[in-house]
Design a protein around this motif. Structure first.
Motif, PDB file in Angstrom:
ATOM      1  N   ILE A 121       0.845  -1.202   0.000  1.00 58.05           N
ATOM      2  CA  ILE A 121       0.000   0.000   0.000  1.00 58.05           C
ATOM      3  C   ILE A 121       0.878   1.249   0.000  1.00 58.05           C
ATOM      4  O   ILE A 121       0.634   2.201  -0.761  1.00 58.05           O
ATOM      5  CB  ILE A 121      -0.948  -0.012   1.216  1.00 58.05           C
ATOM      6  CG1 ILE A 121      -1.915  -1.190   1.144  1.00 58.05           C
ATOM      7  CG2 ILE A 121      -1.731   1.299   1.309  1.00 58.05           C
ATOM      8  CD1 ILE A 121      -2.498  -1.602   2.483  1.00 58.05           C
ATOM      9  N   TYR A 122       1.894   1.252   0.840  1.00 54.09           N
ATOM     10  CA  TYR A 122       2.849   2.362   0.903  1.00 54.09           C
ATOM     11  C   TYR A 122       3.494   2.597  -0.466  1.00 54.09           C
ATOM     12  O   TYR A 122       3.574   3.740  -0.952  1.00 54.09           O
ATOM     13  CB  TYR A 122       3.897   2.042   1.966  1.00 54.09           C
ATOM     14  CG  TYR A 122       5.127   2.911   1.965  1.00 54.09           C
ATOM     15  CD1 TYR A 122       5.079   4.233   2.412  1.00 54.09           C
ATOM     16  CD2 TYR A 122       6.359   2.401   1.534  1.00 54.09           C
ATOM     17  CE1 TYR A 122       6.232   5.019   2.426  1.00 54.09           C
ATOM     18  CE2 TYR A 122       7.502   3.183   1.553  1.00 54.09           C
ATOM     19  CZ  TYR A 122       7.437   4.487   1.988  1.00 54.09           C
ATOM     20  OH  TYR A 122       8.567   5.268   2.004  1.00 54.09           O
ATOM     21  N   GLU A 123       3.918   1.521  -1.125  1.00 51.67           N
ATOM     22  CA  GLU A 123       4.541   1.648  -2.449  1.00 51.67           C
ATOM     23  C   GLU A 123       3.549   2.166  -3.490  1.00 51.67           C
ATOM     24  O   GLU A 123       3.917   2.968  -4.357  1.00 51.67           O
ATOM     25  CB  GLU A 123       5.129   0.298  -2.875  1.00 51.67           C
ATOM     26  CG  GLU A 123       6.350  -0.100  -2.058  1.00 51.67           C
ATOM     27  CD  GLU A 123       6.835  -1.511  -2.348  1.00 51.67           C
ATOM     28  OE1 GLU A 123       6.075  -2.299  -2.975  1.00 51.67           O
ATOM     29  OE2 GLU A 123       7.966  -1.842  -1.950  1.00 51.67           O
ATOM     30  N   ASN A 124       2.295   1.700  -3.423  1.00 49.55           N
ATOM     31  CA  ASN A 124       1.257   2.209  -4.331  1.00 49.55           C
ATOM     32  C   ASN A 124       1.081   3.718  -4.164  1.00 49.55           C
ATOM     33  O   ASN A 124       0.955   4.460  -5.144  1.00 49.55           O
ATOM     34  CB  ASN A 124      -0.094   1.548  -4.051  1.00 49.55           C
ATOM     35  CG  ASN A 124      -0.147   0.063  -4.354  1.00 49.55           C
ATOM     36  OD1 ASN A 124      -1.019  -0.636  -3.840  1.00 49.55           O
ATOM     37  ND2 ASN A 124       0.761  -0.448  -5.166  1.00 49.55           N
ATOM     38  N   MET A 125       1.076   4.161  -2.915  1.00 43.15           N
ATOM     39  CA  MET A 125       0.890   5.590  -2.645  1.00 43.15           C
ATOM     40  C   MET A 125       2.050   6.412  -3.179  1.00 43.15           C
ATOM     41  O   MET A 125       1.850   7.477  -3.773  1.00 43.15           O
ATOM     42  CB  MET A 125       0.706   5.812  -1.139  1.00 43.15           C
ATOM     43  CG  MET A 125      -0.616   5.273  -0.612  1.00 43.15           C
ATOM     44  SD  MET A 125      -0.753   5.316   1.195  1.00 43.15           S
ATOM     45  CE  MET A 125      -0.638   7.085   1.513  1.00 43.15           C
ATOM     46  N   LEU A 126       3.267   5.920  -3.003  1.00 41.91           N
ATOM     47  CA  LEU A 126       4.438   6.629  -3.532  1.00 41.91           C
ATOM     48  C   LEU A 126       4.396   6.706  -5.052  1.00 41.91           C
ATOM     49  O   LEU A 126       4.833   7.695  -5.647  1.00 41.91           O
ATOM     50  CB  LEU A 126       5.728   5.914  -3.106  1.00 41.91           C
ATOM     51  CG  LEU A 126       6.124   5.924  -1.635  1.00 41.91           C
ATOM     52  CD1 LEU A 126       7.507   5.313  -1.481  1.00 41.91           C
ATOM     53  CD2 LEU A 126       6.101   7.321  -1.055  1.00 41.91           C
ATOM     54  N   ALA A 127       3.863   5.660  -5.674  1.00 41.78           N
ATOM     55  CA  ALA A 127       3.852   5.581  -7.139  1.00 41.78           C
ATOM     56  C   ALA A 127       2.700   6.360  -7.767  1.00 41.78           C
ATOM     57  O   ALA A 127       2.660   6.516  -8.993  1.00 41.78           O
ATOM     58  CB  ALA A 127       3.771   4.121  -7.572  1.00 41.78           C
ATOM     59  N   ASN A 128       1.764   6.835  -6.943  1.00 41.14           N
ATOM     60  CA  ASN A 128       0.569   7.489  -7.471  1.00 41.14           C
ATOM     61  C   ASN A 128       0.759   9.001  -7.531  1.00 41.14           C
ATOM     62  O   ASN A 128       0.760   9.670  -6.496  1.00 41.14           O
ATOM     63  CB  ASN A 128      -0.631   7.147  -6.585  1.00 41.14           C
ATOM     64  CG  ASN A 128      -1.946   7.630  -7.183  1.00 41.14           C
ATOM     65  OD1 ASN A 128      -1.954   8.397  -8.146  1.00 41.14           O
ATOM     66  ND2 ASN A 128      -3.045   7.181  -6.618  1.00 41.14           N
ATOM     67  N   PRO A 129       0.899   9.567  -8.744  1.00 39.03           N
ATOM     68  CA  PRO A 129       1.140  11.013  -8.852  1.00 39.03           C
ATOM     69  C   PRO A 129      -0.054  11.855  -8.424  1.00 39.03           C
ATOM     70  O   PRO A 129       0.074  13.076  -8.234  1.00 39.03           O
ATOM     71  CB  PRO A 129       1.439  11.202 -10.348  1.00 39.03           C
ATOM     72  CG  PRO A 129       0.754  10.049 -11.023  1.00 39.03           C
ATOM     73  CD  PRO A 129       0.829   8.904 -10.069  1.00 39.03           C
ATOM     74  N   ASP A 130      -1.223  11.234  -8.268  1.00 36.92           N
ATOM     75  CA  ASP A 130      -2.414  11.982  -7.850  1.00 36.92           C
ATOM     76  C   ASP A 130      -2.425  12.283  -6.350  1.00 36.92           C
ATOM     77  O   ASP A 130      -3.259  13.058  -5.881  1.00 36.92           O
ATOM     78  CB  ASP A 130      -3.689  11.198  -8.199  1.00 36.92           C
ATOM     79  CG  ASP A 130      -3.870  11.030  -9.693  1.00 36.92           C
ATOM     80  OD1 ASP A 130      -3.429  11.928 -10.442  1.00 36.92           O
ATOM     81  OD2 ASP A 130      -4.429  10.004 -10.122  1.00 36.92           O
ATOM     82  N   LEU A 131      -1.520  11.653  -5.606  1.00 40.86           N
ATOM     83  CA  LEU A 131      -1.502  11.839  -4.150  1.00 40.86           C
ATOM     84  C   LEU A 131      -0.352  12.746  -3.732  1.00 40.86           C
ATOM     85  O   LEU A 131       0.791  12.557  -4.146  1.00 40.86           O
ATOM     86  CB  LEU A 131      -1.356  10.489  -3.438  1.00 40.86           C
ATOM     87  CG  LEU A 131      -2.447   9.448  -3.691  1.00 40.86           C
ATOM     88  CD1 LEU A 131      -2.123   8.162  -2.934  1.00 40.86           C
ATOM     89  CD2 LEU A 131      -3.826   9.968  -3.302  1.00 40.86           C
TER      90      LEU A 131
END
Length: 215
Positions: A36-46
């Motif tokens: 989940i942490y990695e998904n958040m880092l990879a998401n430019p919308d966040l």
């Protein structure tokens, strides 16, 4: 995308992985939190400059607490709002809360101004929700949706039915969702799209079975 499963299938796979195969639940929680942490880092919308974890007292909230710790130990500003009675928390949730206390991650309360946060992490409920959301949970969901912050949901947006995709009274409208192991069938229904946002499917070691497995 990985094949979708029902809530009951998800529950059975969790139970089988933990109790039959023997991977400890806390290990799965650690894997989920890291994904989940990695998904958040990879998401430019966040925008992760000021994150608030909205944590229920079950294992979904425990996943959120892992995310809180990973953000904090990597230099991100993060706070935790626990919703529900911590005395009734799951054992794994309590273990993660103890770790967060060790790292002195700040806690906020129901009266916090959500607008000051850039991203909210929704880890209130998992996919097994079977009745309408009420009480403090409904208050927090509505407050989150009304805030200026983007929301990243853990497993499924809280308040969304995992089988039907229907809103159970009220539901988180997420910018993105990290679903664990497999998407739940309700998340892929048309009426769920405004709530799930972009869906990441996270492999944490829970599988439906393969030719190598002895059933």
């Amino acid at each position: 995308m990985t094949q979708a499963i029902t809530v009951e299938e998800s529950r059975e796979l969790d139970d089988k992985t933990i109790n039959k195969i023997g991977i400890p639940s806390l290990v799965l929680m650690e894997r989920a939190g890291l994904k989940i942490y990695e998904n958040m880092l990879a998401n430019p919308d966040l925008d992760l400059s000021n994150v608030l974890i909205l944590a229920g007292t079950g294992n979904n909230g425990g996943d959120g607490l892992v995310v809180a710790r990973l953000l904090a130990t990597h230099g991100y500003k993060v706070s935790i709002l626990t919703v529900g009675n911590p005395d009734h928390a799951s054992a794994d949730h309590k273990a993660q809360a103890h770790i967060c206390d060790y790292y002195q991650i700040p806690k906020v309360f129901m009266d916090a101004n959500f607008d000051k946060f850039t991203t909210l992490v929704d880890s209130l409920f998992g996919s097994g929700l079977s009745r309408n959301v009420g009480g403090d949970y409904a208050t927090v969901i509505d407050k989150a949706n009304a805030s200026a912050a983007k929301i990243h949901a853990v497993d499924i947006p809280s308040g969304l039915n995992g089988d039907t995709g229907e809103v159970m009274g009220t539901a988180i409208k997420a910018t993105s969702t990290s679903t664990i192991a497999h998407p739940k069938v309700g998340m892929l229904k048309e009426q769920a799209k405004p709530y799930t946002g972009k869906i990441y499917v996270d492999d944490i070691g829970i599988y439906r079975g393969n030719t190598f497995e002895n059933e």
